[in-house]
Design an enzyme around this catalytic site. Structure first.
Site, PDB file in Angstrom:
ATOM      1  N   GLY A 153       0.429  -2.265  -6.115  1.00 17.71           N
ATOM      2  CA  GLY A 153      -0.491  -1.810  -7.157  1.00 17.71           C
ATOM      3  C   GLY A 153      -1.921  -2.256  -6.958  1.00 17.71           C
ATOM      4  N   THR A 201      -2.465   1.243  -0.161  1.00 20.30           N
ATOM      5  CA  THR A 201      -2.273   2.597   0.371  1.00 20.30           C
ATOM      6  C   THR A 201      -3.537   3.431   0.217  1.00 20.30           C
ATOM      7  OG1 THR A 201       0.080   2.477  -0.166  1.00 20.30           O
ATOM      8  CG2 THR A 201      -0.846   4.666   0.215  1.00 20.30           C
ATOM      9  N   SER A 206       4.389   1.414  -1.952  1.00 19.68           N
ATOM     10  CA  SER A 206       4.941   1.543  -0.601  1.00 19.68           C
ATOM     11  C   SER A 206       6.101   0.564  -0.466  1.00 19.68           C
ATOM     12  CB  SER A 206       3.877   1.241   0.454  1.00 19.68           C
ATOM     13  OG  SER A 206       2.811   2.149   0.367  1.00 19.68           O
ATOM     14  N   GLY A 258       1.925  -7.578   0.428  1.00 25.58           N
ATOM     15  CA  GLY A 258       1.352  -8.903   0.229  1.00 25.58           C
ATOM     16  C   GLY A 258       2.405  -9.899  -0.221  1.00 25.58           C
TER      17      GLY A 258
END
Length: 1050
Positions: free
Chosen positions: A134, A138, A187, A412
């Protein structure tokens, strides 16, 4: 040259005007607004060790919609959750070919910097994008691809590659992204993409490597989450015919693999529109219709597998109760239904060279079904990536000068309430990336110091190699222990794995379990958890499912069935060599460890740039800044550690020429230009500014400034200096421009005056020459004026004609009564007469056209009157200017009985008259009425006499100005009693009306002296007319009627 050291310390300037930021001075000029918008580079934070100051700078910029900030070469990006209109083509052009700090921080600046470094240094680049779900990873990778697609050179072949690079995103997002609690388009795999450029700098190819697809999402989703997008896109957007062939219904609630998250619809996602985009993208990338069909067969088969129902027989063995699903699966996967049914309910065991089929219970069969679903989807995703790679492959081997820019879009650091095997792998990946990041950062810093001859000061930092070794060390690391536990015979379980960890690495300072922890820590940990002390924080991992997820095994007989598939994609995904290969496949953790090692090799071979993405809040609201959440991300992204390493030496550095060009105005010795060597000029400048020795160092080509406050003070001094410089420059410029303007105007005025004087002189000379020629020709023509037309007199004659015509034009008659006409010259006498007639005729026509019907009738009456009385009766001239009226009596003056007696006859004229009777000539007032057929004499409503026009023999009137007239009637007419003697004050008008109405114009007689008229019984009477001073009508002594007429009566 690329920034091998921190770009915030290598800001480049352009030689612009002094009153504007010089080249790379965009950052320095922004420092004057730092109280409002913060600093563009965290390296310039005065209190760089304070996490609160770091977050406050982020907050200031976020509130001003400035989502990008640098930490030297690292770009920190905060997701704004709204469109900021900063990604247009104009913005791309603004950053294209511009040095890193010439404009404000932006993802395009990082993209362009990597591209230019690749072109100039011929060294491969990579951009590492990280952050939690979030945070916008991407989207950042999309913006980078879009920037290269727009700004790089293009041709038809290159455009095809650009389109395929861009269209690979929606395809990979459809198959690899899903809606999670944190992100609607998360993703669920890591991605590394190489973009290949030719020697011209045009993108000519690409290659994608995917990491750790979250296959478990295929069979299970947490509440509020969804499966991969492609399932919903197919159901919502697929054509009716396609869904019928696939055996699917347009309702995701009917499929077990799509209902576990209880979230079929998402407001921010349009599955129908996304399906169209995916289908278009597959075509652009190069998928044939057969390949798309087989790909959709596989996707729908996963949904049918999820709907497969199991039952149990008397012995507890599982059996399939839904034959419909088997029929669909048999057709979609291209395998035998009987063989597939057996493979889903039995397990093949090889013992002492013999194959045995062992039945599965319901739980085992369900696990086998889910394992097959995950394997089919996972391997299909890998095939899909390879297919895209095939379409992006650069096949021209003759070009050896190609270069590469890599994009790493990877998960991450993740810390959840429940952390499992996936989080363990993800955080291990982030530990490796952090280790690489610190090493490359320190290396680039040290290289720059050595190149500039500055003493390198060792930097103290946390080296997370100890944590990486804890995870990946051979025989002793957590992955090795997990693999060993998976492979050993006996009853291995997740709990035995945890016990093995406690025995092997229990003494490690970064490893803790519930059993090994102190009392305080035990309260925060479960008995099935172990804790790793990562660089970004402590994370508790629950060991449940570690062994199963690490094994990631598929029963042999299920592999055999898939190898027999007629689906061409599945035959590539399930290689028959797997069945003959006796070697046990690597575990999931070992595969990930190996792929991560290869990734580290790739990144070490390239020069990196970094993008760190931060999510400002969990609710995806624009403008909301959650400080607690951001502090957490700042910590696990290692931003403070990165800043501390960057600030360990000097915070700011510039090349001598750039530093001197920007700040030279602050020193009288260097302003306006320094003529000596650059180092000497900079040294003179900083001494004048009062820099202390400990605040700066002089390198070979750059000045190094240790403290941001030194730079701030210099920039503030420049801002103050700009005001006085601007005033001087403005005054000088205004004086120069006004003087230049005056001189230009003066030269222009002189030139115009000279030019105009020349024109006037030439015009005067021309007029004089023309006048003298005219006079000469006129005199010659006057001399020969009486001769025939010849060259000597033609000008004179033409002039005479012209003068006559112009005189005629000015003095021509204006109306038909004007009889004047200019006297023509002898040569134009005949022409003048023709013109006079034409003029008169034209005036007559014009006059006639303007006459109204009423005036025309008036003129006709006047014409008749003229014919009757002109030059015949004395009072006619007085009647000419008086208009004839239609009647002299209105309707009220005529008795209604008289009108009634007329009947249908229309009265044309009425006039009061005086009648002189036959006996004694007494005067009787009467009314004379004219109709269409007769003359009627009326006395107070009584019709006294009617005279038909046909019976009227004539009308007699004297030539004097009296109003007496006689109407002669036939003596044979018994109805009449003799001629009628009448007097009218409007005798001309009355007789004219009678003449017109009765058509008696030829019967009007004008007598001189007397009129004889007939009385009754054959007798005759006489009227004698004599002129006198006043009108008098009376019977004379001789029995005649005497009329004395005046000259003024009408």
């Amino acid at each position: 040259r690329r920034f091998s050291s921190p770009p915030s310390k290598l800001v480049f300037f352009r030689a612009l005007s002094l009153t504007k930021p010089l080249g790379g001075g965009m950052m320095e000029s922004a420092l004057t607004a730092r109280d409002r918008v913060g600093v563009q580079d965290f390296v310039l934070l005065e209190n760089y060790t304070s996490e609160a100051a770091f977050i406050e700078n982020l907050r200031k910029r976020f509130k001003e919609n400035l989502i990008y900030t640098y930490i030297s070469s690292v770009l920190v990006s905060v997701n704004p959750y709204k469109d900021l209109e900063i990604y247009t083509k104009n913005h791309m052009e603004r950053y294209r070919g511009v040095n890193f700090y010439e404009v404000s921080p932006h993802i395009y600046a990082t993209s362009d910097n990597s591209y230019r470094s690749m072109r100039t240094e011929r060294r491969d680049q990579c951009i590492l994008i990280s952050g939690e779900s979030g945070a916008g990873k991407t989207e950042a990778s999309k913006k980078i691809l879009q920037y290269y697609a727009v700004t790089c050179p293009a041709s038809d072949q290159v455009q095809t590659v650009k389109d395929r690079l861009l269209q690979s995103n929606p395809v990979l997002e459809a198959f690899g992204n899903a809606k999670t609690l944190r992100n609607d388009n998360s993703s669920r795999f890591g991605k590394y993409m190489d973009i290949q450029f030719d020697f011209k700098g045009a993108p000519v190819g690409g290659h994608i490597i995917n990491y750790l697809l979250e296959k478990s999402r295929v069979v299970h989703q947490n509440h509020g989450e969804r499966n991969f997008h492609i399932f919903y896109q197919l159901i919502e957007g697929g054509e009716e015919d396609l869904l019928r062939r696939l055996g699917l219904e347009r309702n995701p609630q009917h499929y077990q693999y799509l209902v576990k998250g209880n979230c079929p619809k998402v407001s921010s996602i349009n599955d129908r529109s996304d399906w169209k985009q995916v289908r278009k993208a597959l075509t652009v990338i190069g998928f044939s219709e057969d390949e798309v069909e087989e790909l959709m067969n596989i996707i729908s088969s996963v949904l049918h597998l999820g709907n497969m129902q199991y039952g149990g027989d008397d012995g507890g063995s599982a059996c399939i109760t839904s034959d419909t699903q088997i029929k669909y699966l048999s057709r979609l996967l291209g395998v035998s239904g009987t063989v597939l049914t057996e493979a889903l309910t039995h397990r093949k065991i090889i013992a002492k060279g013999e194959e045995l089929m062992s039945p599965l219970n319901i739980e085992q069969a369900s696990a086998a079904r889910d394992a097959l679903s995950k394997a089919v989807y996972g391997r299909t995703f890998t095939w899909l990536v390879n297919k895209i790679n095939g379409s992006l492959a650069y096949t021209d081997e003759s070009n050896k000068n190609s270069s590469v820019i890599g994009l790493l879009d990877i998960y991450g650091f993740e810390v959840f309430q429940y952390n499992s095997f996936e989080q363990f792998c993800i955080n291990y990946c982030n530990e490796k990336l952090q280790q690489l990041f610190i090493e490359l950062t320190l290396k680039s810093e040290q290289e720059e110091y050595e190149a500039e001859g500055i003493t390198w000061e060792p930097v103290q930092y946390f080296n997370n190699k100890i944590i990486c070794d804890l995870v990946e060390e051979k025989f002793k690391g957590i992955i090795s222990i997990l693999d060993e536990e998976c492979l050993r015979p006996g009853d291995a379980s997740d709990i035995t794995f945890l016990e093995k960890l406690e025995d092997t690495v229990g003494s490690h300072p970064h490893f803790v379990t519930h059993k090994l922890a102190d009392t305080k820590t035990r309260k925060l940990m479960g008995r099935e958890e172990f804790r790793l002390l990562h660089y970004a924080g402590d994370v508790n991992y629950n060991v449940n499912g570690f062994l199963d997820k690490n094994n990631d095994l598929l029963y042999r007989n299920l592999k055999e069935v898939m190898c027999m598939s007629e689906n061409k994609i599945l035959t590539q995904c399930f290689d028959r060599e797997e069945l003959t290969d006796k070697k046990r496949p690597d575990t999931a953790a070992t595969q990930f460890k190996s792929s991560l090692a290869k990734l580290m090799e790739i990144l070490m071979s390239k020069e990196p740039s970094y993008v760190r993405c931060i999510k400002p809040n969990d609710s995806k609201q624009a403008g909301r800044f959650d400080e607690v959440l951001i502090r957490h991300q700042v910590k696990y992204l290692g931003l403070m550690e990165n800043l501390r390493v960057r600030r360990a030496g000097f915070a700011y550095r510039r090349r001598y020429e750039i530093f001197l060009q920007r700040y030279k105005s602050l020193c009288p010795d260097t302003w306006p230009n320094w003529q000596g060597k650059l180092p000497e000029g900079v040294s003179t400048l900083v001494k004048h500014l009062g820099y202390k020795p400990e605040e700066y160092k002089m390198g070979r080509s750059k000045i190094f400034i240790r403290f941001p406050k030194t730079l701030f003070a210099t920039e503030d001094a420049l801002e103050t200096r700009k005001q006085s410089l601007a005033t001087k420059l403005q005054a000088g410029w205004k004086g120069y421009t006004q003087k230049t303007k005056y001189q230009k105007l003066r030269r222009s005025a002189i030139r115009i005056e000279a030019w105009w004087r020349g024109i006037l002189a030439r015009r005067r000379a021309q007029r004089r020459r023309k006048a003298s020629d005219t006079i000469r020709r006129f005199i010659r023509g006057f001399i020969y004026r009486h001769q025939e037309r010849c060259p000597q007199n033609e000008y004179f004659l033409d002039y005479v004609r012209y003068a006559f015509l112009m005189n005629l034009h000015r003095n021509a008659p204006k109306n038909v009564l004007d009889k004047s006409w200019p006297t023509p010259p002898p040569a134009l006498t005949e022409a003048s007469e023709h013109l006079r007639k034409m003029c008169m005729q034209n005036m007559v026509w014009t006059y006639c056209k303007k006459i109204s019907p009423e005036w025309k009738h008036q003129m006709e009456q006047k014409t008749v009157a003229s014919e009757l009385f002109k030059d015949k009766k004395d009072n006619y001239p007085q009647s000419v200017p008086k208009l004839f009226v239609s009647t002299r009596l209105n309707g009220e003056e005529i008795n209604p009985k008289a009108l009634q007696a007329l009947g249908t006859e229309k009265m044309k004229y009425a006039v009061p008259v005086t009648k002189y009777d036959r006996n004694g000539y007494r005067a009787r007032p009467r009314q004379l009425l004219l109709t269409g057929d007769s003359i009627v004499i009326v006395e107070e409503g009584k019709m006294k006499q009617r005279i038909e026009y046909g019976a009227l023999k004539g009308i007699s009137v004297s030539s004097l100005s009296d109003g007496v007239f006689v109407l002669h009637v036939p003596s044979t007419d018994n109805k009449q009693k003799g001629d009628v003697v009448l007097q009218s004050d409007h005798v001309i008008e009355t007789l004219t009306k009678v003449a017109i109405c009765g058509e008696k114009a030829d019967n009007v007689n004008i007598n001189q002296g007397s009129i004889t008229f007939a009385l009754s019984q054959g007798k005759e009477g006489v009227i004698d007319f004599t002129p006198g001073s006043e009108l008098l009508v009376a019977k004379a002594k001789n029995g005649h009627l005497a009329v004395v007429s005046t000259q003024t009566s009408g």
